[in-house]
Scaffold this motif. Structure first.
Motif, PDB file in Angstrom:
ATOM      1  N   GLY A   5       9.115   8.016  -3.305  1.00  0.00           N
ATOM      2  CA  GLY A   5       9.370   7.798  -1.859  1.00  0.00           C
ATOM      3  C   GLY A   5       8.850   6.708  -1.086  1.00  0.00           C
ATOM      4  N   THR A   6       8.331   5.795  -1.905  1.00  0.00           N
ATOM      5  CA  THR A   6       7.858   4.547  -1.273  1.00  0.00           C
ATOM      6  C   THR A   6       8.366   3.426  -1.810  1.00  0.00           C
ATOM      7  OG1 THR A   6       5.566   5.436  -0.967  1.00  0.00           O
ATOM      8  CG2 THR A   6       5.589   3.380  -0.870  1.00  0.00           C
ATOM      9  N   LEU A   7       8.708   2.457  -1.174  1.00  0.00           N
ATOM     10  CA  LEU A   7       9.332   1.088  -1.623  1.00  0.00           C
ATOM     11  C   LEU A   7       8.323   0.264  -1.605  1.00  0.00           C
ATOM     12  CD1 LEU A   7      11.879  -0.573  -2.195  1.00  0.00           C
ATOM     13  CD2 LEU A   7      12.172  -1.220   0.184  1.00  0.00           C
ATOM     14  N   TYR A   8       8.115  -0.455  -2.771  1.00  0.00           N
ATOM     15  CA  TYR A   8       7.082  -1.611  -2.792  1.00  0.00           C
ATOM     16  C   TYR A   8       7.652  -2.926  -2.911  1.00  0.00           C
ATOM     17  CZ  TYR A   8       4.246   2.288  -4.139  1.00  0.00           C
ATOM     18  OH  TYR A   8       3.368   3.584  -4.053  1.00  0.00           O
ATOM     19  N   THR A   9       7.445  -3.893  -2.015  1.00  0.00           N
ATOM     20  CA  THR A   9       7.722  -5.175  -2.235  1.00  0.00           C
ATOM     21  C   THR A   9       6.771  -6.491  -2.275  1.00  0.00           C
ATOM     22  OG1 THR A   9       7.981  -5.136   0.191  1.00  0.00           O
ATOM     23  CG2 THR A   9       9.991  -4.623  -0.737  1.00  0.00           C
ATOM     24  N   ILE A  10       7.216  -7.430  -2.955  1.00  0.00           N
ATOM     25  CA  ILE A  10       6.408  -8.693  -2.618  1.00  0.00           C
ATOM     26  C   ILE A  10       6.876  -9.686  -1.929  1.00  0.00           C
ATOM     27  CG2 ILE A  10       5.433 -10.543  -4.167  1.00  0.00           C
ATOM     28  CD1 ILE A  10       5.021  -8.495  -6.603  1.00  0.00           C
ATOM     29  N   GLU A  11       6.365 -10.077  -0.757  1.00  0.00           N
ATOM     30  CA  GLU A  11       7.036 -10.650   0.361  1.00  0.00           C
ATOM     31  C   GLU A  11       6.233 -12.172   0.304  1.00  0.00           C
ATOM     32  OE1 GLU A  11       7.894  -8.572   3.727  1.00  0.00           O
ATOM     33  OE2 GLU A  11       8.422  -6.684   2.427  1.00  0.00           O
ATOM     34  N   GLY A  12       6.885 -13.150   0.693  1.00  0.00           N
ATOM     35  CA  GLY A  12       6.477 -14.611   0.726  1.00  0.00           C
ATOM     36  C   GLY A  12       6.273 -14.936   1.959  1.00  0.00           C
ATOM     37  N   ASN A  13       6.438 -14.229   2.922  1.00  0.00           N
ATOM     38  CA  ASN A  13       6.444 -14.665   4.451  1.00  0.00           C
ATOM     39  C   ASN A  13       5.717 -13.764   5.434  1.00  0.00           C
ATOM     40  OD1 ASN A  13       6.144 -16.192   6.624  1.00  0.00           O
ATOM     41  ND2 ASN A  13       8.574 -16.075   7.096  1.00  0.00           N
ATOM     42  N   VAL A  14       4.598 -13.190   5.045  1.00  0.00           N
ATOM     43  CA  VAL A  14       3.835 -11.929   5.838  1.00  0.00           C
ATOM     44  C   VAL A  14       2.501 -12.725   6.462  1.00  0.00           C
ATOM     45  CG1 VAL A  14       2.808  -9.806   5.703  1.00  0.00           C
ATOM     46  CG2 VAL A  14       4.858 -10.351   4.404  1.00  0.00           C
ATOM     47  N   SER A  15       2.539 -13.045   7.554  1.00  0.00           N
ATOM     48  CA  SER A  15       1.264 -13.731   8.071  1.00  0.00           C
ATOM     49  C   SER A  15       0.939 -14.957   7.464  1.00  0.00           C
ATOM     50  CB  SER A  15       0.054 -12.941   8.117  1.00  0.00           C
ATOM     51  OG  SER A  15       0.472 -11.715   8.808  1.00  0.00           O
ATOM     52  N   ASN A  16       1.937 -15.727   6.946  1.00  0.00           N
ATOM     53  CA  ASN A  16       1.748 -17.087   6.191  1.00  0.00           C
ATOM     54  C   ASN A  16       1.326 -16.790   4.671  1.00  0.00           C
ATOM     55  OD1 ASN A  16       3.109 -18.592   7.906  1.00  0.00           O
ATOM     56  ND2 ASN A  16       1.155 -18.851   9.055  1.00  0.00           N
ATOM     57  N   GLN A  17       1.638 -15.716   4.017  1.00  0.00           N
ATOM     58  CA  GLN A  17       1.030 -15.329   2.824  1.00  0.00           C
ATOM     59  C   GLN A  17       1.873 -14.586   1.998  1.00  0.00           C
ATOM     60  OE1 GLN A  17      -3.222 -13.337   3.058  1.00  0.00           O
ATOM     61  NE2 GLN A  17      -2.784 -13.374   5.396  1.00  0.00           N
ATOM     62  N   VAL A  18       1.773 -14.665   0.572  1.00  0.00           N
ATOM     63  CA  VAL A  18       2.479 -13.978  -0.305  1.00  0.00           C
ATOM     64  C   VAL A  18       1.665 -12.697  -0.305  1.00  0.00           C
ATOM     65  CG1 VAL A  18       3.265 -13.420  -2.633  1.00  0.00           C
ATOM     66  CG2 VAL A  18       3.315 -15.731  -1.330  1.00  0.00           C
ATOM     67  N   MET A  19       2.222 -11.216  -0.075  1.00  0.00           N
ATOM     68  CA  MET A  19       1.554 -10.155  -0.094  1.00  0.00           C
ATOM     69  C   MET A  19       2.479  -8.977  -0.866  1.00  0.00           C
ATOM     70  SD  MET A  19      -0.100 -10.092   3.546  1.00  0.00           S
ATOM     71  CE  MET A  19      -0.966  -8.301   3.318  1.00  0.00           C
ATOM     72  N   ARG A  20       1.804  -7.981  -1.211  1.00  0.00           N
ATOM     73  CA  ARG A  20       2.320  -6.846  -1.570  1.00  0.00           C
ATOM     74  C   ARG A  20       2.618  -6.021  -0.611  1.00  0.00           C
ATOM     75  NH1 ARG A  20       0.869  -1.928  -4.483  1.00  0.00           N
ATOM     76  NH2 ARG A  20       2.247  -1.574  -6.055  1.00  0.00           N
ATOM     77  N   CYS A  21       3.818  -5.354  -0.337  1.00  0.00           N
ATOM     78  CA  CYS A  21       4.015  -4.273   0.935  1.00  0.00           C
ATOM     79  C   CYS A  21       4.407  -3.106   0.560  1.00  0.00           C
ATOM     80  CB  CYS A  21       4.866  -5.196   1.814  1.00  0.00           C
ATOM     81  SG  CYS A  21       4.457  -6.632   2.584  1.00  0.00           S
ATOM     82  N   GLU A  22       4.128  -2.028   1.244  1.00  0.00           N
ATOM     83  CA  GLU A  22       4.824  -0.805   1.007  1.00  0.00           C
ATOM     84  C   GLU A  22       5.203  -0.209   2.432  1.00  0.00           C
ATOM     85  OE1 GLU A  22       1.613   1.939  -0.419  1.00  0.00           O
ATOM     86  OE2 GLU A  22       0.634   0.272  -1.625  1.00  0.00           O
ATOM     87  N   ARG A  23       6.455   0.437   2.076  1.00  0.00           N
ATOM     88  CA  ARG A  23       7.271   1.085   3.203  1.00  0.00           C
ATOM     89  C   ARG A  23       8.032   2.532   2.739  1.00  0.00           C
ATOM     90  NH1 ARG A  23       8.475  -4.471   3.819  1.00  0.00           N
ATOM     91  NH2 ARG A  23       8.163  -5.291   5.718  1.00  0.00           N
TER      92      ARG A  23
END
Length: 396
Positions: A5-23
């Motif tokens: 039930g969780t979506l994991y993404t690697i995003e390149g524009n999170v506070s000017n950083q590349v981060m692993r996010c969960e939603r």
């Protein structure tokens, strides 16, 4: 990546950083998913499996194959093999229907829906094309026509027909009225027929093989107006017959006679058809038309009967089978035997004067219409004291 039930993404524009996010999957921040179709990545959008329907034809009727539209399909590939496994049809199309005239035999058809290299294929369907030498069924219509306009028959093409045969039959007698032959390029024919009831049938021919249309029934009617007959009128008297005769009306199937008597009327309220806009209080003499005879004479050409003294109009109407009519008319005057002869003894006597005096005093009513005409000695349409004076003068 999606897990539990969780979506994991690697995003390149999170506070000017590349981060692993969960939603969470139900997050309002997620509005959809997508994946570019890269050259080295297999297309994940698979077309929906279409439903194919095969309608086998005959050697003179095309086989029809149709299918439901497939969601996500960009095109379709239809392949047909014969009984030996030979490919007889390979058709790429974006439509959902295919037709082809095939020789008799057994066949197999299969349909593939494709979307950028991703395909889905139906099960193979076997079908059989049968041989048929008879021309295919067709339809026909008829315009009945009249005694002046020809009857017209037209029909649709019968596939396989080399010629057509059109047969008119008199439905009243059962006899063939006409048989016409045409080649396979003709789709209509016409025939002038006498009035009556008929049937017609068109037959498509291919050598000894034939296919007939349904039998069509129709009626040819008279449309030319009938001609009015010539009348001959021999007027009688109040006690001898009046004879009315007429000749044949062209195409007549019956006659009607109407005899109208013109009378003078002194009472406005007694009129059959009171005049419009006339003051009923005026002391006027009105003409009253009364129908004395109205008969359907069938095919008789004469009428005879006793009419009282007076002036008449005779109308004879002729009609044909279609209801067309024509009318002839003639005037008729039934004579008064002797003016003033009210007791009908053939002479003028004092008894006639007594009867007229009693009538004027209201002590006597005339027994028939003609007596009023006899009493009107001066012919002014009224019976009064002047008529009594003239009658006494004639008696003297």
């Amino acid at each position: 990546m999606r897990k539990n039930g969780t979506l994991y993404t690697i995003e390149g524009n999170v506070s000017n950083q590349v981060m692993r996010c969960e939603r969470q999957l139900d997050s309002v921040q997620i509005i959809g998913y997508g994946c570019p179709l890269y050259a080295d990545l297999e297309n994940q959008i698979v077309p929906e499996l279409p439903v194919m329907t095969v309608t086998p034809g005959m050697t003179n009727l095309a086989t029809s194959i149709s299918w439901t539209a497939s969601a996500h399909a960009q095109k379709y590939l239809l392949v047909i093999w014969d009984a030996d496994g030979n490919e007889v049809v390979r058709e790429e199309t974006t439509g959902v229907r295919f037709q082809k005239l095939l020789p008799d035999g057994d066949y197999t058809a299969q349909l593939t829906a494709e979307n950028s290299g991703t395909t889905v294929t139906t099960e193979k369907q076997a079908f059989t094309v049968t041989e048929n030498h008879n021309p295919l069924p067709f339809s026909a219509v008829v315009n009945a026509g009249t005694d002046e306009e020809p009857s017209t028959v037209s029909w649709t093409e019968s596939v396989g027909a080399l010629s057509y045969r059109v047969c008119f039959v008199n439905a009243d007698t059962g006899q063939t009225a006409e048989t016409l032959e045409t080649d396979n390029t003709v789709r209509t024919c016409e025939k002038q027929l006498e009035p009556g009831n008929y049937t017609v049938q068109v037959t498509a021919c291919s050598g000894s093989y034939e296919t007939a249309s349904p039998v069509l029934s129709f009626t040819v009617k008279y449309r030319r107006p009938v001609t009015a007959p010539v009348l001959e009128v021999n007027g009688g008297t109040y006690n001898t017959s009046t004879t009315i005769t007429w000749d044949d009306g062209e195409r007549a199937v019956g006659y009607r006679i109407r005899i109208i008597r013109e009378e003078f009327c002194y009472e406005f309220s007694h009129l059959v058809c009171p005049p419009v806009g006339v003051d009923s209080s005026l002391n006027l003499v009105y003409q009253n038309d009364i129908t004395i005879v109205e008969e359907d004479m069938g095919m008789q050409h004469s009428w005879s009967g006793v009419l009282t003294e007076g002036f008449y109009w005779v109308y004879v109407t002729v009609y044909n089978a279609a209801g067309d009519t024509a009318e002839a008319y003639h005037s008729l005057n039934v004579r008064v035997p002797l003016e003033g002869d009210l007791d009908d003894d053939g002479k003028l006597t004092q008894q006639d004067a007594v009867l007229l005096e009693q009538y004027l005093l209201g002590d006597l009513a005339f027994s028939r219409y003609g007596m009023t005409l006899r009493a009107d000695m001066d012919g002014d349409g009224r019976v009064n004291g002047f008529d009594l004076a003239l009658l006494r003068q004639k008696i003297v």
